[in-house]
Design an enzyme around this catalytic site. Structure first.
Site, mmCIF file in Angstrom:
data_model
loop_
_atom_site.group_PDB
_atom_site.id
_atom_site.type_symbol
_atom_site.label_atom_id
_atom_site.label_comp_id
_atom_site.label_asym_id
_atom_site.label_seq_id
_atom_site.Cartn_x
_atom_site.Cartn_y
_atom_site.Cartn_z
ATOM 1 N N LYS A 191 14.895 -43.642 84.331
ATOM 2 C CA LYS A 191 15.537 -43.352 83.041
ATOM 3 C C LYS A 191 16.136 -44.642 82.466
ATOM 4 O O LYS A 191 16.812 -45.383 83.183
ATOM 5 C CB LYS A 191 16.652 -42.325 83.287
ATOM 6 C CG LYS A 191 17.492 -42.050 82.067
ATOM 7 C CD LYS A 191 18.722 -41.201 82.402
ATOM 8 C CE LYS A 191 19.530 -40.968 81.149
ATOM 9 N NZ LYS A 191 20.898 -41.275 81.117
ATOM 10 N N LYS B 168 31.925 -39.409 96.251
ATOM 11 C CA LYS B 168 31.614 -40.792 96.656
ATOM 12 C C LYS B 168 32.695 -41.310 97.624
ATOM 13 O O LYS B 168 32.386 -41.887 98.673
ATOM 14 C CB LYS B 168 31.560 -41.673 95.399
ATOM 15 C CG LYS B 168 30.996 -43.052 95.629
ATOM 16 C CD LYS B 168 30.767 -43.772 94.293
ATOM 17 C CE LYS B 168 31.279 -45.164 94.345
ATOM 18 N NZ LYS B 168 32.480 -45.491 93.630
ATOM 19 N N LYS C 162 22.059 -48.011 80.880
ATOM 20 C CA LYS C 162 22.755 -49.285 81.121
ATOM 21 C C LYS C 162 23.177 -49.400 82.582
ATOM 22 O O LYS C 162 23.311 -50.502 83.100
ATOM 23 C CB LYS C 162 23.923 -49.487 80.159
ATOM 24 C CG LYS C 162 24.986 -48.439 80.197
ATOM 25 C CD LYS C 162 26.049 -48.739 79.155
ATOM 26 C CE LYS C 162 27.039 -47.607 79.008
ATOM 27 N NZ LYS C 162 26.478 -46.380 78.442
HETATM 28 P P1 ADP Z 1 23.524 -44.787 79.499
HETATM 29 O O1 ADP Z 1 22.718 -43.951 80.474
HETATM 30 O O2 ADP Z 1 22.806 -46.026 79.096
HETATM 31 O O3 ADP Z 1 24.926 -45.032 80.027
HETATM 32 P P2 ADP Z 1 24.847 -42.872 77.825
HETATM 33 O O4 ADP Z 1 25.078 -41.972 78.994
HETATM 34 O O5 ADP Z 1 26.018 -43.611 77.254
HETATM 35 O O6 ADP Z 1 23.684 -43.918 78.183
HETATM 36 O O7 ADP Z 1 24.125 -42.007 76.695
HETATM 37 C C1 ADP Z 1 24.540 -41.890 75.353
HETATM 38 C C2 ADP Z 1 23.590 -40.928 74.651
HETATM 39 O O8 ADP Z 1 22.229 -41.418 74.688
HETATM 40 C C3 ADP Z 1 23.544 -39.536 75.291
HETATM 41 O O9 ADP Z 1 23.485 -38.581 74.243
HETATM 42 C C4 ADP Z 1 22.258 -39.522 76.083
HETATM 43 O O10 ADP Z 1 21.723 -38.239 76.152
HETATM 44 C C5 ADP Z 1 21.347 -40.473 75.289
HETATM 45 N N1 ADP Z 1 20.461 -41.198 76.225
HETATM 46 C C6 ADP Z 1 20.828 -42.196 77.067
HETATM 47 N N2 ADP Z 1 19.795 -42.652 77.791
HETATM 48 C C7 ADP Z 1 18.719 -41.927 77.401
HETATM 49 C C8 ADP Z 1 17.341 -41.900 77.790
HETATM 50 N N3 ADP Z 1 16.865 -42.751 78.698
HETATM 51 N N4 ADP Z 1 16.524 -41.005 77.199
HETATM 52 C C9 ADP Z 1 17.002 -40.151 76.255
HETATM 53 N N5 ADP Z 1 18.285 -40.112 75.844
HETATM 54 C C10 ADP Z 1 19.146 -40.981 76.408
#
Ligand code: ADP
Ligand code: TRP
Length: 333
Positions: free
Chosen positions: A203, A119, A206
């Site tokens: 997807k 980036k 957050k």
């Molecule tokens: P975010 O994308 O909201 O920042 P994280 O990366 O903190 O979420 O994800 C924490 C956990 O939740 C991980 O194990 C991830 O695989 C799962 N997870 C997050 N978003 C999804 C989604 N849209 N579908 C399935 N699993 C998800």
């Protein structure tokens, strides 16, 4: 029922946001199930949140939210040792010791660091702009988390696989120099839930601001579900359930016959998206209602959460102290 395994399972959850339905389906729910059959170390990775969040109040709130959610969802506290990463002083110490056998080049290859470098390069900035050492050495702290508890298996999302492989590499470098000290951990990636879509169809994440918080109050849950973006088909037209966020969410809350019935209603036509959203809301709301009530009770009683986390920390510390002692002796006599 699967046999209880003897393997030591460990995973961490970073308190960087309020967990949403994607986190629930992809991570929290499977972890709660796992705790019913296996001995598990489950911790809230507040030290890992520090490289992005510099506000203690925010980290503390998200830490309580995650602990309360896991407990409200039925985490088996006999099998699961639930604790706060920062309560175990040995993890800071082990990270310092491990940094001496970790090649700098390994850190240069970490996905999250590389993404920042790319980036910065694209925008013509210094390659390390915005990179603190917490981000750069993130995988060493994560290796310390994993190796401290003699972990065999680490269930993580696909984005964390590389970090678990690094922990394995670091354990290998250490064992080569100092003799067999660490077990080599293995990542287990659960793909079965697939990617849960968010309000805008991307997807649920957050980072996209398209989430439905897991334990939003009933009125907010309804508002969010009603805001799911759909195509512009009229109520009469047949609709494709496999391309609908409403149906993709419903699948994870309803029984098989209920899912089959809603599928039929999509395909047959005659049902508007408003009706489908109401069906989804009622289902999600009824499945989560009891757990939400317990979640709200716990969030209003954080002393109870502190007690659970303190108990988890004292159980985790026994193993952590033993491992650190072993490493200290190997390196410093
Ligand atoms: P975010 O994308 O909201 O920042 P994280 O990366 O903190 O979420 O994800 C924490 C956990 O939740 C991980 O194990 C991830 O695989 C799962 N997870 C997050 N978003 C999804 C989604 N849209 N579908 C399935 N699993 C998800
Ligand atoms: N890095 C993980 C994440 O961002 C959280 C985490 C920290 C973790 N330490 C861990 C996961 C050890 C598994 C094992 O989601």
């Amino acid at each position: 029922m699967a046999k209880k395994s003897d393997k030591i399972i460990l995973t961490g959850i970073k308190p960087t946001g309020t967990p949403h339905l994607g986190n629930y389906i992809g991570a929290l729910k499977p972890l709660v199930e796992l705790s019913k059959k296996n001995r598990t170390y489950m911790f809230i990775a507040d030290l890992h949140a520090l490289n992005t969040i510099h506000d203690s109040v925010v980290i503390k709130r998200h830490t309580y939210e995650i602990a309360a959610m896991l407990i409200a969802l039925g985490l088996d506290l006999k099998n699961a040792v639930l604790f706060r990463q920062s309560d175990i002083v040995q993890v800071y110490q082990l990270a310092t010791l491990l940094s001496n056998v970790t090649p700098k080049g390994l850190m240069n290859r970490a996905h999250s660091y590389k993404a920042m470098v790319e980036k910065n390069t694209a925008s013509g900035d210094d390659i390390d702009a915005g990179v603190n050492m917490g981000l750069y050495t993130y995988p060493i702290l994560m290796a310390a988390d994993i190796l401290l508890y003699n972990t065999d298996v680490v269930p993580v999302g696909a984005d964390q696989k590389q970090h678990v492989e690094f922990a394995r590499d670091i354990a290998g470098y250490f064992n080569n120099i100092y003799g067999e000290t660490f077990k080599l951990p293995e990542p287990v990636i659960s793909e079965s839930a697939g990617v849960i879509p968010g309000l805008d169809g991307r997807k649920m994440s957050k980072s996209y601001d398209n989430t439905i918080p897991l334990f939003a109050p009933e009125s907010e849950l309804k508002k969010k579900i009603m805001r799911i973006i759909t195509d512009s088909k009229t109520p009469d037209e047949p609709k494709n359930p496999d391309e609908s966020t409403i149906f993709q969410l419903y699948k994870h809350f309803a029984t098989e016959p209920e899912v089959a019935k809603l599928r039929e209603m999509f395909v047959a036509g005659g049902m508007g998206y408003g009706t489908a959203k109401t069906i989804l809301f009622e289902k999600v709301n009824s499945v989560l209602a009891d757990a939400r009530c317990e979640y709200e009770r716990l969030m209003a009683n954080t002393a109870e959460l502190d007690a659970v986390l303190a108990d988890g920390a004292s159980r985790a510390r026994v193993v952590a102290a033993e491992t650190l002692d072993r490493v200290h002796r190997a390196m410093l006599g």
